[in-house]
Design an enzyme around this catalytic site. Structure first.
Site, PDB file in Angstrom:
ATOM      1  N   ASP A  80      53.521 -21.189 -17.509  1.00  0.00           N
ATOM      2  CA  ASP A  80      52.711 -22.404 -17.469  1.00  0.00           C
ATOM      3  C   ASP A  80      53.539 -23.631 -17.866  1.00  0.00           C
ATOM      4  OD1 ASP A  80      50.333 -23.893 -17.236  1.00  0.00           O
ATOM      5  OD2 ASP A  80      49.804 -23.582 -19.339  1.00  0.00           O
ATOM      6  N   GLY A 179      43.028 -29.879 -23.950  1.00  0.00           N
ATOM      7  CA  GLY A 179      42.396 -29.833 -25.262  1.00  0.00           C
ATOM      8  C   GLY A 179      40.906 -30.125 -25.158  1.00  0.00           C
TER       9      GLY A 179
END
Length: 294
Positions: A80, A179
């Protein structure tokens, strides 16, 4: 069973669901994802952030690959958000066949050049490549409307980017953030629809932690077939560790089992949300391609 990322995504795209890609850092995270996927008969992805790769190195990659091979459902292993050629080379050398070459922090032309070079390198090593155009923030706070929109993926530019780089999948920015969302999420679905019309490869949406069901469903309808999840799984793990602080001598194996169960619960919720539950058989019956519902 260890499965190609592109096979997972193309089959999901044809059958209108999405693949959950979960960032993992250790054995407990791997077990949580595999357990959840097997319990719900769902395909899934194990993702390693470059920081996790640096920490665990080839043994952590080997763990992920072996877990995927041994799984009863289709699982792929993916690097990632890699901004470094060194990290990409290390991942390829360790056996990872799915790479995110992330040039999105760079100016467009530099992103184009980096992604083109990393795609060539990855393809030469038999790996598929995810890239990103647009810039996903950690938060939208403090940005004007113009600044916020400027970070989003331009549909015409996305089409050019895919043609020029030959990437296999594309992460887009339509108002999603990494987030936690500090206010109600606002995704630009007309922008996503325009990208889908111009780009004929699987689309990815990062920042799926905290997105409501309606936005997940709408994104899938408009062509997103992979969602990245990290924050909520990580928080479930940390909550278990925090809960052991009051114990004088906690049993380590018991703590690990509880952390697996907590993370597995989050993963199962996401797999249900993404519509992939019960879809493992589609991939198991199409080892050399993709399969659509008859």
């Amino acid at each position: 069973m260890l499965t190609s990322t592109i096979e997972l995504l193309e089959t999901a795209r044809i059958n209108a669901y999405a693949i959950g890609a979960f960032n993992i850092y250790n054995l407990e995270g791997v077990k949580a994802v595999i357990n959840a996927a097997e319990a719900l008969q769902s395909p899934a992805m194990l993702q390693l952030h470059p920081s996790a790769l640096t920490y665990g190195k080839s043994p952590l990659v080997a763990l992920c690959l072996e877990a995927a091979k041994s799984s009863l459902v289709p699982i792929s292993v993916h690097l990632d958000h890699s901004t470094s050629e060194k990290d990409i080379q290390a991942a390829l050398a360790a056996g990872i066949k799915s790479i995110m070459a992330d040039g999105s922090p760079l100016e467009y032309e530099k992103n184009l050049a980096f992604t083109r070079e990393m795609t060539k390198l990855s393809h030469e090593n038999g790996a598929v490549v995810e890239a990103e155009i647009g810039r996903i923030s950690g938060t939208e706070d403090g940005l004007t409307v113009a600044e916020y929109e400027a970070k989003m993926t331009d549909p015409q530019q996305a089409a050019e980017f895919v043609r020029e780089t030959n990437v296999d999948t594309l992460a887009v920015t339509i108002g999603n953030v990494h987030g936690k969302y500090r206010s109600e999420p606002k995704l630009d679905f007309p922008r996503l629809a325009a990208i889908r019309r111009l780009v004929d490869i699987p689309l990815v949406l990062h920042g799926a932690s905290g997105l409501p069901e309606s936005m997940i469903s709408k994104s899938i309808q408009l062509g997103v077939c992979k969602f990245n999840v990290n924050t909520e799984v990580r928080e479930a793990y940390l909550d278990v560790l925090k809960s052991t602080n009051s114990l004088s001598s906690p049993d380590l194996l018991d703590v690990m089992e509880k952390s697996i169960a907590a993370m597995q619960s989050v993963v199962e919720d996401k797999l249900q949300l993404f519509g992939s539950c019960g879809k493992a058989w589609l991939h198991q019956n199409s080892p050399n391609g993709v399969l659509a519902f008859k």
